[in-house]
Scaffold this active site. Structure first.
Site, PDB file in Angstrom:
ATOM      1  N   LYS A 136       0.851  -1.201   0.000  1.00  0.00           N
ATOM      2  CA  LYS A 136       0.000   0.000   0.000  1.00  0.00           C
ATOM      3  C   LYS A 136       0.881   1.244   0.000  1.00  0.00           C
ATOM      4  O   LYS A 136       2.088   1.163   0.243  1.00  0.00           O
ATOM      5  CB  LYS A 136      -0.941  -0.019   1.200  1.00  0.00           C
ATOM      6  CG  LYS A 136      -0.285  -0.056   2.560  1.00  0.00           C
ATOM      7  CD  LYS A 136      -1.271  -0.547   3.607  1.00  0.00           C
ATOM      8  CE  LYS A 136      -0.634  -0.765   4.943  1.00  0.00           C
ATOM      9  NZ  LYS A 136      -0.904   0.246   5.913  1.00  0.00           N
ATOM     10  N   ARG A 194      -9.857   0.334  15.247  1.00  0.00           N
ATOM     11  CA  ARG A 194      -9.915   1.048  13.968  1.00  0.00           C
ATOM     12  C   ARG A 194     -11.145   0.584  13.201  1.00  0.00           C
ATOM     13  O   ARG A 194     -12.179   1.225  13.259  1.00  0.00           O
ATOM     14  CB  ARG A 194      -8.609   0.746  13.202  1.00  0.00           C
ATOM     15  CG  ARG A 194      -8.203   1.779  12.220  1.00  0.00           C
ATOM     16  CD  ARG A 194      -6.726   1.720  11.864  1.00  0.00           C
ATOM     17  NE  ARG A 194      -6.249   0.448  11.336  1.00  0.00           N
ATOM     18  CZ  ARG A 194      -5.014   0.266  10.857  1.00  0.00           C
ATOM     19  NH1 ARG A 194      -4.153   1.256  10.854  1.00  0.00           N
ATOM     20  NH2 ARG A 194      -4.634  -0.912  10.399  1.00  0.00           N
ATOM     21  N   HIS A 231      -5.552  -7.156  13.342  1.00  0.00           N
ATOM     22  CA  HIS A 231      -4.289  -6.395  13.259  1.00  0.00           C
ATOM     23  C   HIS A 231      -3.835  -6.035  14.669  1.00  0.00           C
ATOM     24  O   HIS A 231      -4.637  -5.585  15.487  1.00  0.00           O
ATOM     25  CB  HIS A 231      -4.520  -5.135  12.426  1.00  0.00           C
ATOM     26  CG  HIS A 231      -3.263  -4.384  12.088  1.00  0.00           C
ATOM     27  ND1 HIS A 231      -2.165  -4.994  11.526  1.00  0.00           N
ATOM     28  CD2 HIS A 231      -2.927  -3.074  12.229  1.00  0.00           C
ATOM     29  CE1 HIS A 231      -1.212  -4.085  11.327  1.00  0.00           C
ATOM     30  NE2 HIS A 231      -1.647  -2.918  11.758  1.00  0.00           N
ATOM     31  N   ARG A 286       0.973 -10.806   7.018  1.00  0.00           N
ATOM     32  CA  ARG A 286       1.000  -9.597   6.163  1.00  0.00           C
ATOM     33  C   ARG A 286       2.258  -8.810   6.530  1.00  0.00           C
ATOM     34  O   ARG A 286       2.360  -8.287   7.628  1.00  0.00           O
ATOM     35  CB  ARG A 286      -0.236  -8.721   6.428  1.00  0.00           C
ATOM     36  CG  ARG A 286      -1.571  -9.431   6.286  1.00  0.00           C
ATOM     37  CD  ARG A 286      -2.725  -8.464   6.541  1.00  0.00           C
ATOM     38  NE  ARG A 286      -2.630  -7.782   7.817  1.00  0.00           N
ATOM     39  CZ  ARG A 286      -3.105  -8.249   8.970  1.00  0.00           C
ATOM     40  NH1 ARG A 286      -3.732  -9.423   9.008  1.00  0.00           N
ATOM     41  NH2 ARG A 286      -2.971  -7.557  10.078  1.00  0.00           N
ATOM     42  N   TYR A 324      15.695  31.502   3.006  1.00  0.00           N
ATOM     43  CA  TYR A 324      14.561  32.304   3.494  1.00  0.00           C
ATOM     44  C   TYR A 324      14.781  32.698   4.944  1.00  0.00           C
ATOM     45  O   TYR A 324      15.253  31.883   5.755  1.00  0.00           O
ATOM     46  CB  TYR A 324      13.262  31.502   3.391  1.00  0.00           C
ATOM     47  CG  TYR A 324      12.722  31.420   1.984  1.00  0.00           C
ATOM     48  CD1 TYR A 324      12.296  32.560   1.315  1.00  0.00           C
ATOM     49  CD2 TYR A 324      12.629  30.190   1.339  1.00  0.00           C
ATOM     50  CE1 TYR A 324      11.782  32.479   0.026  1.00  0.00           C
ATOM     51  CE2 TYR A 324      12.120  30.093   0.060  1.00  0.00           C
ATOM     52  CZ  TYR A 324      11.700  31.254  -0.603  1.00  0.00           C
ATOM     53  OH  TYR A 324      11.207  31.158  -1.870  1.00  0.00           O
ATOM     54  N   CYS A 333      14.041  24.951   1.175  1.00  0.00           N
ATOM     55  CA  CYS A 333      13.045  25.617   0.319  1.00  0.00           C
ATOM     56  C   CYS A 333      12.127  24.548  -0.295  1.00  0.00           C
ATOM     57  O   CYS A 333      12.322  23.359  -0.094  1.00  0.00           O
ATOM     58  CB  CYS A 333      13.730  26.388  -0.805  1.00  0.00           C
ATOM     59  SG  CYS A 333      15.070  27.453  -0.269  1.00  0.00           S
ATOM     60  N   MET A 334      11.163  24.995  -1.083  1.00  0.00           N
ATOM     61  CA  MET A 334      10.232  24.047  -1.698  1.00  0.00           C
ATOM     62  C   MET A 334      10.969  23.083  -2.648  1.00  0.00           C
ATOM     63  O   MET A 334      10.663  21.884  -2.684  1.00  0.00           O
ATOM     64  CB  MET A 334       9.141  24.797  -2.475  1.00  0.00           C
ATOM     65  CG  MET A 334       8.042  23.899  -2.995  1.00  0.00           C
ATOM     66  SD  MET A 334       6.856  24.752  -4.031  1.00  0.00           S
ATOM     67  CE  MET A 334       5.905  25.650  -2.837  1.00  0.00           C
ATOM     68  N   ASP A 335      11.951  23.605  -3.377  1.00  0.00           N
ATOM     69  CA  ASP A 335      12.601  22.803  -4.423  1.00  0.00           C
ATOM     70  C   ASP A 335      14.111  22.706  -4.285  1.00  0.00           C
ATOM     71  O   ASP A 335      14.753  22.024  -5.083  1.00  0.00           O
ATOM     72  CB  ASP A 335      12.311  23.424  -5.801  1.00  0.00           C
ATOM     73  CG  ASP A 335      10.878  23.899  -5.905  1.00  0.00           C
ATOM     74  OD1 ASP A 335       9.987  23.044  -5.800  1.00  0.00           O
ATOM     75  OD2 ASP A 335      10.660  25.119  -6.024  1.00  0.00           O
TER      76      ASP A 335
HETATM   77  C1  LIG Z   1      -3.799  -4.092   8.476  1.00  0.00           C
HETATM   78  C2  LIG Z   1      -2.319  -4.080   8.242  1.00  0.00           C
HETATM   79  N1  LIG Z   1      -1.677  -5.248   8.065  1.00  0.00           N
HETATM   80  C3  LIG Z   1      -0.361  -5.293   7.846  1.00  0.00           C
HETATM   81  C4  LIG Z   1       0.404  -4.146   7.801  1.00  0.00           C
HETATM   82  C5  LIG Z   1       1.898  -4.245   7.588  1.00  0.00           C
HETATM   83  O1  LIG Z   1       2.550  -3.830   8.757  1.00  0.00           O
HETATM   84  P1  LIG Z   1       4.149  -3.770   8.826  1.00  0.00           P
HETATM   85  O2  LIG Z   1       4.561  -2.792   7.805  1.00  0.00           O
HETATM   86  O3  LIG Z   1       4.418  -3.297  10.217  1.00  0.00           O
HETATM   87  O4  LIG Z   1       4.633  -5.146   8.558  1.00  0.00           O
HETATM   88  C6  LIG Z   1      -0.219  -2.913   8.001  1.00  0.00           C
HETATM   89  C7  LIG Z   1       0.586  -1.695   7.965  1.00  0.00           C
HETATM   90  O5  LIG Z   1       0.215  -0.604   8.245  1.00  0.00           O
HETATM   91  C8  LIG Z   1      -1.625  -2.876   8.216  1.00  0.00           C
HETATM   92  O6  LIG Z   1      -2.273  -1.728   8.403  1.00  0.00           O
END
Ligand SMILES: Cc1ncc(COP(=O)(O)O)c(C=O)c1O
Length: 387
Positions: A42, A139, A169, A222, A268, A314-316
């Site tokens: 993600k 959550r 989680h 995960r 700046y 700065c920005m850039d």
């Molecule tokens: C629901 C869920 N599973 C797995 C992960 C992966 O976690 P990590 O990067 O700590 O392994 C995340 C990360 O934010 C998550 O939100």
């Protein structure tokens, strides 16, 4: 996201796909045989580039991918990835048909959502879903056994929905104190025991739980941060079960250099004033690249030496104080190694008083990602920068 479009800029993030591959192999080796590893890609793979990351981790042994939003999952599918993809976050019920059409699995945790979603799915399609349980993260997710049972009943009765998984989680798996973690794990086990059937994927562990606990693997994990060669927390760093390799480094080049005299100022607010005659270099990276103003004073590497950023970012553009004249085009490393020196992502996180996750996510799409793959099949080096 993820594309290597041509860039004409002397600033780039290098993503070492060999390191990513090696980290993935090490994680898979550490886990019990037949554990399904879903790689968290993600947020553009935590800033590393989703498509290149996904392809590499799948080649290295990951079974599937997890993302936060349906848009991210569809982008991966459109790139040709056919591995299982699960959307961990909220998806609108009206988009359930689109997910089914692309064979993307969704997290579900509201009975009303299921009722709204079913009519959105084409008669010949079936949407794969994973029940999300909230065991203490607070959550999203179902909290009660009765709710989980009711959801399972609806899923089993529907031809439009396929009960593919169940998950939770952890909020504290990266801490030494495991009390809260144990409570969450026990709650998840109790919710599992209320099921009549067993879905294909049962998962709870993130990087921290998968690497530092061995009681939460079930049959699927995960993994995000560890793939990228980073530790989920400072506490866990010394316990890391393999030699991790930081995948992302950040570089730029000197575009201007000048000597300023004692009393002359830089940036700046005239925020820095020279106390002697000094060499000041300008580099083309700024807060719009995610190299944010709080990094004022941070050291970077030039000719293998640590040198400080002076004046406001700065920005850039950013200014750096050098110990001597250096030629235009000299490489400046903001994250990564030069000679014997190394600036880690954790060093930047510490300076920003944040976590390593945020540092890589902060690097904006304006910074081209350069993918290096030397040891893999085909020995490719994909450069998105125009030299
Ligand atoms: C629901 C869920 N599973 C797995 C992960 C992966 O976690 P990590 O990067 O700590 O392994 C995340 C990360 O934010 C998550 O939100």
């Amino acid at each position: 996201m993820g594309n290597t479009t041509q860039s004409y800029r002397d600033t780039w993030a290098e993503v070492n796909l060999d390191y990513l591959y090696d980290n993935t192999v090490s994680i898979c080796k550490h886990l019990p045989d037949n554990t399904n590893v879903f790689a968290a890609v993600k947020a553009n793979a935590y800033g590393h580039g989703d498509i290149q990351t996904a392809s590499t981790v799948l080649e290295a042994g990951a079974h599937g991918l997890v993302v936060a939003f349906l848009d991210e999952a569809i982008a991966l599918r459109k790139s040709g990835i056919i591995a299982p993809i699960l959307v961990l976050g909220s998806t609108r019920a009206r988009d359930a048909g689109v997910a089914a059409e692309h064979h993307i699995s969704l997290a579900v945790y509201q009975i009303e959502w299921l009722k709204e979603a079913i009519p959105m799915i084409a008669p010949n399609d079936s949407l794969r879903v994973h029940i999300k349980c909230d065991t203490g993260m607070g959550r999203i997710g179902l909290k009660e056994s009765a709710e989980v049972r009711e959801m399972e009943k609806i899923l089993l009765a529907s031809n439009q929905l396929f009960f593919e998984g169940i998950f939770t989680h952890f909020a504290t798996a990266d801490q030494h104190d495991s009390n809260y973690y144990q409570t969450q794990l026990n709650t998840f086990k109790s919710l599992l025991s209320s099921l009549k059937t067993r879905p294909t994927y049962i998962h709870a562990a993130n990087s921290a739980a998968a690497l530092f606990h061995n009681d939460a693997i079930f049959n699927t994990v995960r993994i995000g941060i560890a793939l990228y060669g980073l530790s989920p927390s400072e506490e866990m760093k010394p316990l890391f079960p393999f030699q991790r390799k930081e995948v992302l480094s950040l570089h730029t080049k000197i575009t201007h250099i000048k000597q300023i005299c004692t009393g002359e100022s830089v940036g700046y607010g005239a925020g820095y004033t020279a106390t002697s005659d000094e060499w000041i270099a300008t580099v083309p990276i700024g807060y719009a690249d995610g190299w944010i103003r709080k990094l004022q004073g941070q050291e970077v590497l030039a000719e293998g030496e640590r040198v400080p950023i002076v004046g406001r970012i700065c920005m850039d553009q950013t200014m750096v104080k050098l110990p001597r004249h250096m030629p235009l085009g000299t490489e400046i490393t903001l994250i990564g190694a030069q000679g014997t020196q190394f600036i880690s992502i954790d060093e930047i996180a510490e300076k920003l008083e944040t976590i390593n996750y945020e540092v890589t996510c902060l690097i904006t799409p304006r910074v081209p990602r350069v993918y290096v793959r030397e040891n893999g099949v085909g020995k490719s080096v994909s450069m998105s920068r125009k030299e």
